[in-house]
Scaffold this motif. Structure first.
Motif, PDB file in Angstrom:
ATOM      1  N   ASP A 117      13.787   0.382 -12.067  1.00 24.11           N
ATOM      2  CA  ASP A 117      13.180  -0.821 -12.640  1.00 24.11           C
ATOM      3  C   ASP A 117      12.515  -1.675 -11.571  1.00 24.11           C
ATOM      4  O   ASP A 117      11.443  -2.240 -11.798  1.00 24.11           O
ATOM      5  N   ALA A 118      13.157  -1.765 -10.407  1.00 24.04           N
ATOM      6  CA  ALA A 118      12.584  -2.555  -9.314  1.00 24.04           C
ATOM      7  C   ALA A 118      11.256  -1.951  -8.858  1.00 24.04           C
ATOM      8  O   ALA A 118      10.310  -2.684  -8.550  1.00 24.04           O
ATOM      9  N   VAL A 119      11.182  -0.620  -8.835  1.00 23.07           N
ATOM     10  CA  VAL A 119       9.933   0.052  -8.456  1.00 23.07           C
ATOM     11  C   VAL A 119       8.846  -0.280  -9.478  1.00 23.07           C
ATOM     12  O   VAL A 119       7.739  -0.685  -9.112  1.00 23.07           O
ATOM     13  N   TYR A 120       9.168  -0.119 -10.763  1.00 24.05           N
ATOM     14  CA  TYR A 120       8.182  -0.408 -11.812  1.00 24.05           C
ATOM     15  C   TYR A 120       7.714  -1.858 -11.764  1.00 24.05           C
ATOM     16  O   TYR A 120       6.524  -2.147 -11.880  1.00 24.05           O
ATOM     17  N   LYS A 121       8.649  -2.782 -11.580  1.00 22.05           N
ATOM     18  CA  LYS A 121       8.287  -4.201 -11.537  1.00 22.05           C
ATOM     19  C   LYS A 121       7.425  -4.519 -10.315  1.00 22.05           C
ATOM     20  O   LYS A 121       6.479  -5.293 -10.401  1.00 22.05           O
ATOM     21  N   SER A 122       7.763  -3.919  -9.176  1.00 17.43           N
ATOM     22  CA  SER A 122       6.963  -4.146  -7.965  1.00 17.43           C
ATOM     23  C   SER A 122       5.542  -3.624  -8.148  1.00 17.43           C
ATOM     24  O   SER A 122       4.571  -4.300  -7.789  1.00 17.43           O
ATOM     25  N   VAL A 123       5.419  -2.443  -8.719  1.00 20.27           N
ATOM     26  CA  VAL A 123       4.093  -1.868  -8.952  1.00 20.27           C
ATOM     27  C   VAL A 123       3.323  -2.733  -9.946  1.00 20.27           C
ATOM     28  O   VAL A 123       2.129  -2.987  -9.761  1.00 20.27           O
ATOM     29  N   GLN A 124       4.001  -3.220 -10.967  1.00 17.88           N
ATOM     30  CA  GLN A 124       3.350  -4.092 -11.946  1.00 17.88           C
ATOM     31  C   GLN A 124       2.827  -5.370 -11.276  1.00 17.88           C
ATOM     32  O   GLN A 124       1.701  -5.792 -11.536  1.00 17.88           O
ATOM     33  N   ARG A 125       3.620  -5.958 -10.378  1.00 13.31           N
ATOM     34  CA  ARG A 125       3.176  -7.170  -9.673  1.00 13.31           C
ATOM     35  C   ARG A 125       1.978  -6.869  -8.773  1.00 13.31           C
ATOM     36  O   ARG A 125       1.033  -7.653  -8.697  1.00 13.31           O
ATOM     37  N   ILE A 126       2.019  -5.738  -8.089  1.00 12.53           N
ATOM     38  CA  ILE A 126       0.916  -5.373  -7.193  1.00 12.53           C
ATOM     39  C   ILE A 126      -0.363  -5.145  -8.009  1.00 12.53           C
ATOM     40  O   ILE A 126      -1.445  -5.604  -7.633  1.00 12.53           O
ATOM     41  N   ARG A 127      -0.245  -4.451  -9.134  1.00 17.47           N
ATOM     42  CA  ARG A 127      -1.407  -4.219 -10.003  1.00 17.47           C
ATOM     43  C   ARG A 127      -2.009  -5.543 -10.461  1.00 17.47           C
ATOM     44  O   ARG A 127      -3.230  -5.712 -10.468  1.00 17.47           O
ATOM     45  N   LYS A 128      -1.145  -6.455 -10.880  1.00 17.11           N
ATOM     46  CA  LYS A 128      -1.614  -7.762 -11.349  1.00 17.11           C
ATOM     47  C   LYS A 128      -2.339  -8.496 -10.231  1.00 17.11           C
ATOM     48  O   LYS A 128      -3.412  -9.067 -10.437  1.00 17.11           O
ATOM     49  N   MET A 129      -1.763  -8.453  -9.030  1.00 27.17           N
ATOM     50  CA  MET A 129      -2.377  -9.105  -7.873  1.00 27.17           C
ATOM     51  C   MET A 129      -3.738  -8.465  -7.566  1.00 27.17           C
ATOM     52  O   MET A 129      -4.730  -9.160  -7.323  1.00 27.17           O
ATOM     53  N   LEU A 130      -3.807  -7.135  -7.612  1.00 29.21           N
ATOM     54  CA  LEU A 130      -5.066  -6.437  -7.347  1.00 29.21           C
ATOM     55  C   LEU A 130      -6.105  -6.742  -8.421  1.00 29.21           C
ATOM     56  O   LEU A 130      -7.283  -6.948  -8.114  1.00 29.21           O
ATOM     57  N   ARG A 190       0.829  -1.211   0.000  1.00 30.57           N
ATOM     58  CA  ARG A 190       0.000   0.000   0.000  1.00 30.57           C
ATOM     59  C   ARG A 190       0.858   1.254   0.000  1.00 30.57           C
ATOM     60  O   ARG A 190       0.549   2.236  -0.679  1.00 30.57           O
ATOM     61  N   GLU A 191       1.954   1.225   0.748  1.00 30.61           N
ATOM     62  CA  GLU A 191       2.863   2.374   0.807  1.00 30.61           C
ATOM     63  C   GLU A 191       3.478   2.639  -0.562  1.00 30.61           C
ATOM     64  O   GLU A 191       3.552   3.787  -1.008  1.00 30.61           O
ATOM     65  N   LEU A 192       3.919   1.581  -1.239  1.00 29.44           N
ATOM     66  CA  LEU A 192       4.509   1.753  -2.570  1.00 29.44           C
ATOM     67  C   LEU A 192       3.483   2.334  -3.541  1.00 29.44           C
ATOM     68  O   LEU A 192       3.788   3.279  -4.281  1.00 29.44           O
ATOM     69  N   LEU A 193       2.271   1.801  -3.542  1.00 31.37           N
ATOM     70  CA  LEU A 193       1.237   2.332  -4.431  1.00 31.37           C
ATOM     71  C   LEU A 193       0.916   3.790  -4.116  1.00 31.37           C
ATOM     72  O   LEU A 193       0.750   4.607  -5.021  1.00 31.37           O
ATOM     73  N   SER A 194       0.848   4.100  -2.844  1.00 30.88           N
ATOM     74  CA  SER A 194       0.574   5.471  -2.427  1.00 30.88           C
ATOM     75  C   SER A 194       1.651   6.415  -2.947  1.00 30.88           C
ATOM     76  O   SER A 194       1.355   7.478  -3.486  1.00 30.88           O
ATOM     77  N   ARG A 195       2.896   6.017  -2.792  1.00 32.78           N
ATOM     78  CA  ARG A 195       4.003   6.846  -3.288  1.00 32.78           C
ATOM     79  C   ARG A 195       3.981   6.930  -4.811  1.00 32.78           C
ATOM     80  O   ARG A 195       4.203   7.987  -5.380  1.00 32.78           O
ATOM     81  N   PHE A 196       3.732   5.799  -5.462  1.00 32.69           N
ATOM     82  CA  PHE A 196       3.778   5.742  -6.922  1.00 32.69           C
ATOM     83  C   PHE A 196       2.711   6.641  -7.545  1.00 32.69           C
ATOM     84  O   PHE A 196       2.949   7.283  -8.570  1.00 32.69           O
ATOM     85  N   TYR A 197       1.521   6.678  -6.960  1.00 34.51           N
ATOM     86  CA  TYR A 197       0.427   7.458  -7.540  1.00 34.51           C
ATOM     87  C   TYR A 197       0.290   8.853  -6.938  1.00 34.51           C
ATOM     88  O   TYR A 197      -0.643   9.579  -7.276  1.00 34.51           O
ATOM     89  N   GLU A 198       1.207   9.220  -6.098  1.00 35.04           N
ATOM     90  CA  GLU A 198       1.175  10.568  -5.534  1.00 35.04           C
ATOM     91  C   GLU A 198       1.505  11.568  -6.638  1.00 35.04           C
ATOM     92  O   GLU A 198       2.475  11.392  -7.376  1.00 35.04           O
ATOM     93  N   PRO A 199       0.689  12.616  -6.780  1.00 38.97           N
ATOM     94  CA  PRO A 199       0.951  13.603  -7.829  1.00 38.97           C
ATOM     95  C   PRO A 199       2.344  14.230  -7.672  1.00 38.97           C
ATOM     96  O   PRO A 199       2.812  14.461  -6.564  1.00 38.97           O
ATOM     97  N   ASN A 200       2.974  14.458  -8.797  1.00 42.09           N
ATOM     98  CA  ASN A 200       4.281  15.113  -8.869  1.00 42.09           C
ATOM     99  C   ASN A 200       5.409  14.324  -8.211  1.00 42.09           C
ATOM    100  O   ASN A 200       6.463  14.874  -7.928  1.00 42.09           O
ATOM    101  N   ARG A 201       5.198  13.064  -7.946  1.00 47.02           N
ATOM    102  CA  ARG A 201       6.246  12.211  -7.355  1.00 47.02           C
ATOM    103  C   ARG A 201       6.948  11.501  -8.498  1.00 47.02           C
ATOM    104  O   ARG A 201       6.311  10.897  -9.338  1.00 47.02           O
TER     105      ARG A 201
END
Length: 177
Positions: A149-162, A124-135
């Protein structure tokens, strides 16, 4: 109706319908920062005109209509931007407005909320940071001491899981009478 009761009713309605209105705004505005500004202006306008709201009617539809006019006002201010959609496209979207207040959309939002509750604090923290405006992703990677790349891959895995979680929940609700 007393002012305290009016405040309470407004707060309850705005909290209940905030996601639908914000979804509508985001669907019509290309940048998060602009959408946030429009949401704030819409919230102020809703409060100022709350006495015009007909109690017992569809608050979400009324709020989305107010948001629509706030979007038009915003477009006039930034009319020369290349990121602004043409009026024909916007009229086409206008016909799709009901999708944001539909039961199906509300069910998807509820399923997403439940899936997010079941995710880890770190996710949840990663998603919050990733979708925070201007971040910037670089800022997130630096804070997490990992690569972009690790951030992008982690977000991609979380999106897939969601996405899978939402689909399961929606499928289970369709099976339940």
């Amino acid at each position: 109706m007393s002012l305290d009761n009016e405040h309470s009713e407004f707060a309850r309605l705005i909290a209940q319908h905030q996601k639908a209105v914000q979804s509508y705004i985001l669907a019509n505005v290309p940048r998060w920062g602009d959408a946030d500004e429009i949401w704030q202006e819409t919230s102020v306008r809703l409060w100022l005109e709350f006495d015009k709201f007909q109690r017992g009617s569809n608050f979400s539809a009324w709020a989305i209509r107010v948001a629509h006019f706030e979007i038009l006002t915003w477009r006039k201010k930034v009319g020369r931007s290349r990121l602004i959609f043409g009026s024909e496209f916007l009229e086409c979207l206008e016909g799709e407005q009901d999708q944001f207040t539909s039961k199906q959309s509300q069910d998807r939002i509820k399923a997403l909320d439940q899936c997010l509750e079941n995710s880890t604090d770190k996710q949840r923290e990663l998603l919050s940071r990733f979708y925070e405006p201007n971040r910037q992703v670089g800022q997130i990677a630096e804070a997490m001491k990992c690569s972009r790349d690790a951030v992008y891959k982690s977000v991609q895995r979380i999106r897939k899981m969601l996405r899978k979680c939402i689909e399961r929940r929606l499928q289970n609700t369709e099976l339940t009478p």
